[in-house]
Design a protein around this motif. Structure first.
Motif, PDB file in Angstrom:
ATOM      1  N   GLU A 184       0.837  -1.203   0.000  1.00 25.61           N
ATOM      2  CA  GLU A 184       0.000   0.000   0.000  1.00 25.61           C
ATOM      3  C   GLU A 184       0.864   1.241   0.000  1.00 25.61           C
ATOM      4  O   GLU A 184       2.055   1.208   0.304  1.00 25.61           O
ATOM      5  CB  GLU A 184      -0.940   0.000   1.203  1.00 25.61           C
ATOM      6  N   ARG A 185       0.249   2.367  -0.364  1.00 22.78           N
ATOM      7  CA  ARG A 185       0.926   3.657  -0.328  1.00 22.78           C
ATOM      8  C   ARG A 185      -0.090   4.744  -0.021  1.00 22.78           C
ATOM      9  O   ARG A 185      -1.307   4.560  -0.211  1.00 22.78           O
ATOM     10  CB  ARG A 185       1.635   3.951  -1.653  1.00 22.78           C
ATOM     11  N   ILE A 186       0.398   5.858   0.473  1.00 23.66           N
ATOM     12  CA  ILE A 186      -0.443   7.006   0.803  1.00 23.66           C
ATOM     13  C   ILE A 186       0.039   8.191  -0.010  1.00 23.66           C
ATOM     14  O   ILE A 186       1.244   8.493  -0.033  1.00 23.66           O
ATOM     15  CB  ILE A 186      -0.404   7.315   2.306  1.00 23.66           C
ATOM     16  N   VAL A 187      -0.880   8.852  -0.703  1.00 24.71           N
ATOM     17  CA  VAL A 187      -0.523   9.994  -1.551  1.00 24.71           C
ATOM     18  C   VAL A 187      -1.392  11.187  -1.189  1.00 24.71           C
ATOM     19  O   VAL A 187      -2.542  11.026  -0.754  1.00 24.71           O
ATOM     20  CB  VAL A 187      -0.699   9.658  -3.053  1.00 24.71           C
ATOM     21  N   PRO A 188      -0.873  12.405  -1.325  1.00 27.27           N
ATOM     22  CA  PRO A 188      -1.721  13.594  -1.154  1.00 27.27           C
ATOM     23  C   PRO A 188      -2.854  13.585  -2.174  1.00 27.27           C
ATOM     24  O   PRO A 188      -2.672  13.125  -3.316  1.00 27.27           O
ATOM     25  CB  PRO A 188      -0.754  14.758  -1.413  1.00 27.27           C
ATOM     26  N   ALA A 189      -4.006  14.082  -1.773  1.00 28.48           N
ATOM     27  CA  ALA A 189      -5.171  14.065  -2.669  1.00 28.48           C
ATOM     28  C   ALA A 189      -4.854  14.737  -4.001  1.00 28.48           C
ATOM     29  O   ALA A 189      -5.289  14.271  -5.059  1.00 28.48           O
ATOM     30  CB  ALA A 189      -6.356  14.744  -1.995  1.00 28.48           C
ATOM     31  N   GLY A 190      -4.096  15.810  -3.979  1.00 25.26           N
ATOM     32  CA  GLY A 190      -3.766  16.499  -5.228  1.00 25.26           C
ATOM     33  C   GLY A 190      -2.948  15.661  -6.183  1.00 25.26           C
ATOM     34  O   GLY A 190      -3.024  15.845  -7.404  1.00 25.26           O
ATOM     35  N   ASP A 191      -2.166  14.724  -5.637  1.00 22.21           N
ATOM     36  CA  ASP A 191      -1.320  13.883  -6.485  1.00 22.21           C
ATOM     37  C   ASP A 191      -2.074  12.682  -7.058  1.00 22.21           C
ATOM     38  O   ASP A 191      -1.504  11.924  -7.846  1.00 22.21           O
ATOM     39  CB  ASP A 191      -0.114  13.375  -5.692  1.00 22.21           C
ATOM     40  N   LEU A 192      -3.329  12.505  -6.664  1.00 19.46           N
ATOM     41  CA  LEU A 192      -4.122  11.405  -7.202  1.00 19.46           C
ATOM     42  C   LEU A 192      -4.552  11.678  -8.646  1.00 19.46           C
ATOM     43  O   LEU A 192      -4.883  10.754  -9.386  1.00 19.46           O
ATOM     44  CB  LEU A 192      -5.358  11.182  -6.326  1.00 19.46           C
ATOM     45  N   TYR A 193      -4.517  12.952  -9.056  1.00 20.29           N
ATOM     46  CA  TYR A 193      -5.101  13.347 -10.333  1.00 20.29           C
ATOM     47  C   TYR A 193      -4.032  13.849 -11.312  1.00 20.29           C
ATOM     48  O   TYR A 193      -3.039  14.464 -10.921  1.00 20.29           O
ATOM     49  CB  TYR A 193      -6.152  14.439 -10.105  1.00 20.29           C
ATOM     50  N   ARG A 194      -4.291  13.581 -12.602  1.00 19.01           N
ATOM     51  CA  ARG A 194      -3.447  14.053 -13.689  1.00 19.01           C
ATOM     52  C   ARG A 194      -4.272  14.950 -14.613  1.00 19.01           C
ATOM     53  O   ARG A 194      -5.472  14.747 -14.768  1.00 19.01           O
ATOM     54  CB  ARG A 194      -2.907  12.877 -14.496  1.00 19.01           C
ATOM     55  N   ASP A 195      -3.601  15.879 -15.267  1.00 23.65           N
ATOM     56  CA  ASP A 195      -4.304  16.761 -16.206  1.00 23.65           C
ATOM     57  C   ASP A 195      -4.345  16.104 -17.577  1.00 23.65           C
ATOM     58  O   ASP A 195      -3.745  16.554 -18.548  1.00 23.65           O
ATOM     59  CB  ASP A 195      -3.610  18.120 -16.273  1.00 23.65           C
ATOM     60  N   ASP A 196      -5.077  15.004 -17.648  1.00 23.40           N
ATOM     61  CA  ASP A 196      -5.219  14.219 -18.875  1.00 23.40           C
ATOM     62  C   ASP A 196      -6.617  13.605 -18.841  1.00 23.40           C
ATOM     63  O   ASP A 196      -6.941  12.862 -17.917  1.00 23.40           O
ATOM     64  CB  ASP A 196      -4.150  13.124 -18.930  1.00 23.40           C
ATOM     65  N   GLY A 197      -7.434  13.919 -19.815  1.00 23.66           N
ATOM     66  CA  GLY A 197      -8.819  13.460 -19.786  1.00 23.66           C
ATOM     67  C   GLY A 197      -8.991  11.959 -19.826  1.00 23.66           C
ATOM     68  O   GLY A 197     -10.012  11.432 -19.386  1.00 23.66           O
ATOM     69  N   ILE A 198      -8.015  11.230 -20.365  1.00 28.22           N
ATOM     70  CA  ILE A 198      -8.090   9.771 -20.443  1.00 28.22           C
ATOM     71  C   ILE A 198      -7.412   9.133 -19.237  1.00 28.22           C
ATOM     72  O   ILE A 198      -8.023   8.373 -18.484  1.00 28.22           O
ATOM     73  CB  ILE A 198      -7.449   9.262 -21.749  1.00 28.22           C
ATOM     74  N   ARG A 199      -6.144   9.454 -19.021  1.00 26.90           N
ATOM     75  CA  ARG A 199      -5.380   8.914 -17.886  1.00 26.90           C
ATOM     76  C   ARG A 199      -5.402   9.959 -16.767  1.00 26.90           C
ATOM     77  O   ARG A 199      -4.379  10.564 -16.436  1.00 26.90           O
ATOM     78  CB  ARG A 199      -3.964   8.585 -18.330  1.00 26.90           C
ATOM     79  N   TYR A 200      -6.571  10.142 -16.189  1.00 26.65           N
ATOM     80  CA  TYR A 200      -6.773  11.240 -15.247  1.00 26.65           C
ATOM     81  C   TYR A 200      -6.425  10.886 -13.809  1.00 26.65           C
ATOM     82  O   TYR A 200      -6.495  11.736 -12.920  1.00 26.65           O
ATOM     83  CB  TYR A 200      -8.232  11.727 -15.314  1.00 26.65           C
ATOM     84  N   LEU A 201      -6.038   9.632 -13.557  1.00 25.57           N
ATOM     85  CA  LEU A 201      -5.670   9.199 -12.213  1.00 25.57           C
ATOM     86  C   LEU A 201      -4.234   8.690 -12.192  1.00 25.57           C
ATOM     87  O   LEU A 201      -3.781   8.036 -13.135  1.00 25.57           O
ATOM     88  CB  LEU A 201      -6.594   8.077 -11.731  1.00 25.57           C
ATOM     89  N   SER A 202      -3.533   8.956 -11.086  1.00 25.87           N
ATOM     90  CA  SER A 202      -2.209   8.371 -10.883  1.00 25.87           C
ATOM     91  C   SER A 202      -2.314   7.004 -10.214  1.00 25.87           C
ATOM     92  O   SER A 202      -1.304   6.311 -10.079  1.00 25.87           O
ATOM     93  CB  SER A 202      -1.344   9.300 -10.021  1.00 25.87           C
ATOM     94  N   LYS A 203      -3.502   6.615  -9.817  1.00 20.01           N
ATOM     95  CA  LYS A 203      -3.731   5.304  -9.220  1.00 20.01           C
ATOM     96  C   LYS A 203      -3.447   4.219 -10.253  1.00 20.01           C
ATOM     97  O   LYS A 203      -3.936   4.276 -11.371  1.00 20.01           O
ATOM     98  CB  LYS A 203      -5.184   5.197  -8.743  1.00 20.01           C
ATOM     99  N   ALA A 204      -2.658   3.215  -9.849  1.00 17.78           N
ATOM    100  CA  ALA A 204      -2.363   2.102 -10.747  1.00 17.78           C
ATOM    101  C   ALA A 204      -3.605   1.226 -10.914  1.00 17.78           C
ATOM    102  O   ALA A 204      -4.454   1.166 -10.013  1.00 17.78           O
ATOM    103  CB  ALA A 204      -1.206   1.275 -10.202  1.00 17.78           C
ATOM    104  N   PRO A 205      -3.749   0.531 -12.051  1.00 18.93           N
ATOM    105  CA  PRO A 205      -4.942  -0.292 -12.278  1.00 18.93           C
ATOM    106  C   PRO A 205      -5.188  -1.338 -11.191  1.00 18.93           C
ATOM    107  O   PRO A 205      -6.334  -1.672 -10.892  1.00 18.93           O
ATOM    108  CB  PRO A 205      -4.650  -0.962 -13.628  1.00 18.93           C
ATOM    109  N   GLY A 206      -4.133  -1.853 -10.564  1.00 21.40           N
ATOM    110  CA  GLY A 206      -4.303  -2.885  -9.547  1.00 21.40           C
ATOM    111  C   GLY A 206      -4.517  -2.354  -8.149  1.00 21.40           C
ATOM    112  O   GLY A 206      -4.612  -3.143  -7.195  1.00 21.40           O
ATOM    113  N   GLU A 207      -4.603  -1.042  -7.999  1.00 21.56           N
ATOM    114  CA  GLU A 207      -4.781  -0.443  -6.672  1.00 21.56           C
ATOM    115  C   GLU A 207      -6.244  -0.142  -6.388  1.00 21.56           C
ATOM    116  O   GLU A 207      -6.993   0.259  -7.281  1.00 21.56           O
ATOM    117  CB  GLU A 207      -3.975   0.851  -6.556  1.00 21.56           C
TER     118      GLU A 207
END
Length: 336
Positions: A184-207
């Motif tokens: 597991e890992r803990i990330v700041p809420a702001g780092d959860l998001y990317r400025d990309d309409g398709i890949r908009y999350l930094s969360k890995a698919p298996g998380e």
């Protein structure tokens, strides 16, 4: 009538089993809790998973605890109706309750979850349409096509963030706990998001998003304002989350101002924050902060109402939010 495509539904009993199943099935699997965003997207063939991993039975995702001194721990699987009425939430951070109460309608809030809203898909007028409509324009870059109809000459998707809770969590500097089969890992809420309409999350698919940790309030004042055409149902086409800490003499010692639905992720207005820091929140300072937030805001033609109107409302809604926090008359009440 739009129907769901065929899929296999798996119902793990523990978090450990859920992340194992997610890892075993790889890209064919998608987790589901309330399903209020996922199922309509599946019916429109915007996402076509072969396996759904149900999270509703996981006790590890259901807790809410904390207070003003300790902060809040919020399970990602908590339904919005329970979340917005929970005493720990309403006493510690009523703005979280206000934001949750603005989401859709009572029926949806009985099913939709905190984690689901934080991870909700980005939206666009060219994407959130039935399959036959999207096929008629040869689809779009976000699904099945290769052109973003918002900016046809570009190379990226401009679908916008549509979460109500995300801007508030970023403004409150919440932490997001993600769990996968490998740890597991803990990330700041702001780092959860990317400025990309398709890949908009930094969360890995298996998380899996398991928990949100909100720090102690410690005198923080926060609010949330939302613009939409109707007073219910609609997604935000602009939102403002603001959090400030005022010293006894009225000087602002901490400021976070976050705009939602203006980009593919929640956007901090650091320029507006700099205007506020070290100043008393009087009308002139608030107006300068609203101007600083408005100038770089560039809404695109991919949501309800005109982009010119939505841009103009950035200044108006930032002003209203900050005047509310300063204890000044804010004018017209917040859009619910």
């Amino acid at each position: 009538m739009m129907r769901l495509p065929p899929f296999q539904y798996l119902a793990p009993r523990t978090l450990e089993e859920a992340v194992r199943l997610l890892a075993d099935h790889g890209p064919e699997a998608v987790p589901v809790a309330g399903g209020t965003d996922l199922y309509p997207n599946m019916k429109r063939r915007q996402i076509e998973p072969k396996v759904l991993i149900g999270l509703r039975g996981l006790r590890e995702l259901q807790g809410i605890s904390g207070d003003e001194r300790a902060g809040l721990r919020i399970g990602a699987g908590v339904v919005l109706r329970r979340f917005l009425e929970h005493p720990a939430v309403t006493r510690t951070y009523p703005t979280l309750s206000r934001a949750a109460a603005s989401i859709s309608n009572p029926q949806i809030r009985h099913m939709a979850t905190v984690g689901g809203n934080l991870l909700i898909d980005t939206r666009c007028n060219y994407y959130n349409m039935p399959y036959w409509w999207r096929r008629a324009i040869n689809f779009c870059m976000k699904k099945d096509g290769d052109v973003c109809w918002v900016a046809p000459g570009g190379t990226r998707c401009w679908a916008i963030s549509s979460s109500d809770l995300a801007p508030v969590m970023v403004a409150l500097e919440a932490q997001i706990r993600l769990v996968a089969a490998g740890g597991e890992r803990i990330v700041p809420a702001g780092d959860l998001y990317r400025d990309d309409g398709i890949r908009y999350l930094s969360k890995a698919p298996g998380e899996l998003l398991v928990e949100v940790v909100v720090p102690p309030a410690d005198g923080l004042r926060a609010t949330y304002w939302k613009l939409r055409r109707r007073g219910a149902i609609d997604f935000p086409i602009l939102s403002v989350a603001a959090a400030v800490r005022l010293e006894p003499d009225g000087t602002c010692s901490h400021a976070r101002l976050v705009l939602g639905a203006v980009a593919s992720r929640p956007v901090r207005s650091e320029a507006a924050e700099r205007v506020l820091l070290g100043q008393r929140l009087g009308p002139e300072v608030i107006e300068a902060a609203a101007e600083a937030a408005w100038k770089p805001s560039r809404p695109l033609d991919n949501a309800d109402l005109t982009l010119g109107y939505r841009k103009a409302m950035v200044r108006v809604y930032v002003r209203r939010a900050l005047r509310e926090l300063a204890g000044l008359p804010a004018g017209e009440g917040p859009a619910a």
